[in-house]
Design an enzyme around this catalytic site. Structure first.
Site, PDB file in Angstrom:
ATOM      1  N   MET A   1      18.788 -23.964 -11.415  1.00 34.37           N
ATOM      2  CA  MET A   1      18.423 -25.638 -11.244  1.00 34.37           C
ATOM      3  C   MET A   1      17.214 -25.586 -12.016  1.00 34.37           C
ATOM      4  O   MET A   1      16.293 -24.587 -12.145  1.00 34.37           O
ATOM      5  CB  MET A   1      18.348 -25.872  -9.592  1.00 34.37           C
ATOM      6  N   CYS A   2      16.799 -26.940 -12.301  1.00 38.18           N
ATOM      7  CA  CYS A   2      15.727 -27.124 -12.963  1.00 38.18           C
ATOM      8  C   CYS A   2      15.141 -28.829 -12.532  1.00 38.18           C
ATOM      9  O   CYS A   2      15.757 -29.216 -11.672  1.00 38.18           O
ATOM     10  CB  CYS A   2      15.977 -27.500 -14.581  1.00 38.18           C
ATOM     11  N   ARG A   3      14.160 -29.060 -13.043  1.00 35.83           N
ATOM     12  CA  ARG A   3      13.425 -30.341 -12.804  1.00 35.83           C
ATOM     13  C   ARG A   3      13.308 -30.949 -13.725  1.00 35.83           C
ATOM     14  O   ARG A   3      12.496 -30.436 -14.892  1.00 35.83           O
ATOM     15  CB  ARG A   3      12.240 -30.432 -11.653  1.00 35.83           C
ATOM     16  N   ASN A 115      19.893 -30.553 -15.903  1.00 35.88           N
ATOM     17  CA  ASN A 115      19.377 -30.080 -14.423  1.00 35.88           C
ATOM     18  C   ASN A 115      20.738 -29.587 -13.648  1.00 35.88           C
ATOM     19  O   ASN A 115      21.515 -30.483 -13.577  1.00 35.88           O
ATOM     20  CB  ASN A 115      18.673 -31.003 -13.794  1.00 35.88           C
TER      21      ASN A 115
END
Length: 250
Positions: A1-3, A115
């Site tokens: 997961m990312c932002r 994301n």
């Protein structure tokens, strides 16, 4: 997961958007508020931005956490831009791609970020790899699901698809190949922002001096609005348009 986060508006210092807000992208790297998978985004970061009168965006990417790079903090204090895309990368299994795996990915004046996650990667998307010409596969910056998604989107853009169709088409074909995939994609050419929501959060803010699209708000400004899941967002400096994103065919 990312932002991740994209911005269009009056020129500001990079740090005003990425480091100084109370819930900045830097803070989201270790304390995200709406992230549904994973707890830390420490496997690299990147920012791409446009300088005045230059159509090719510059990029600064590192394999280390954004909070541990004093050189970026100094750069972000003085570099100003009217358009950028930045991302912090979720902690993942060890790999050898280093900063090449950090978004934003870039080509043809575009910046891109993903994301989410693709279950069963890479095997689940092997059939889609066969749809890309060999030179495009060999040009992948990294051996990650995000880099491969960028190759799919870029192929559509180069084939003449407008950005909203390129993102929506990619999301549908990947969701069909890998059910349960989370596919929040973010794309900008410095004039418009296009994004999808598919399994994770996204918000937008439109004000007199800026349009921002982000995984989560960087402050408590009441103008932030959540984007519904299964949506394609198209934004410019003047506003935002939301369009439902159709599920893949049975």
């Amino acid at each position: 997961m990312c932002r991740h986060l994209a911005f269009l508006g009056e020129p500001v210092a990079l740090g005003e958007l990425l480091l100084r807000p109370p819930h900045s992208l830097e803070r989201q790297s270790w304390e995200p508020r709406t992230q549904t998978s994973g707890v830390v985004n420490a496997d690299g970061f990147g920012v791409g931005w446009w300088a005045e009168d230059d159509p090719v965006p510059a990029r600064y990417r590192r394999a280390a956490p954004i909070w541990g790079d004093p050189g970026f903090a100094d750069l972000a204090r003085v570099v100003r831009t009217g358009a950028l895309l930045a991302a912090v990368r979720g902690a993942t299994l060890p790999g050898s791609d280093g900063e090449a795996a950090a978004a934003p990915f870039a080509a043809d004046g575009w910046l891109f970020s993903h994301n989410g996650a693709v279950p069963g990667w890479p095997g689940s998307l092997a059939p889609l790899a066969a749809t890309l010409p060999a030179p495009e596969l060999l040009a992948l910056e990294a051996r990650t699901d995000a880099a491969f998604l960028w190759a799919l989107v870029l192929h559509r853009l180069r084939s003449g698809d407008p950005p909203e169709r390129a993102l929506a088409g990619t999301v549908r074909e990947v969701a069909e190949a890998a059910p349960g995939a989370r596919l929040n994609l973010l794309l900008t050419d410095g004039s418009t922002i296009t994004a999808t929501t598919w399994g994770d959060s996204l918000s937008h803010l439109t004000g007199p001096d800026r349009t921002v699209v982000a995984s989560e708000p960087y402050d408590d400004d009441p103008r932030w609005r959540p984007v519904p899941d299964r949506t394609v967002l198209t934004a410019s400096r003047s506003g935002v348009v939301l369009t439902p994103l159709e599920e893949p065919s049975p």
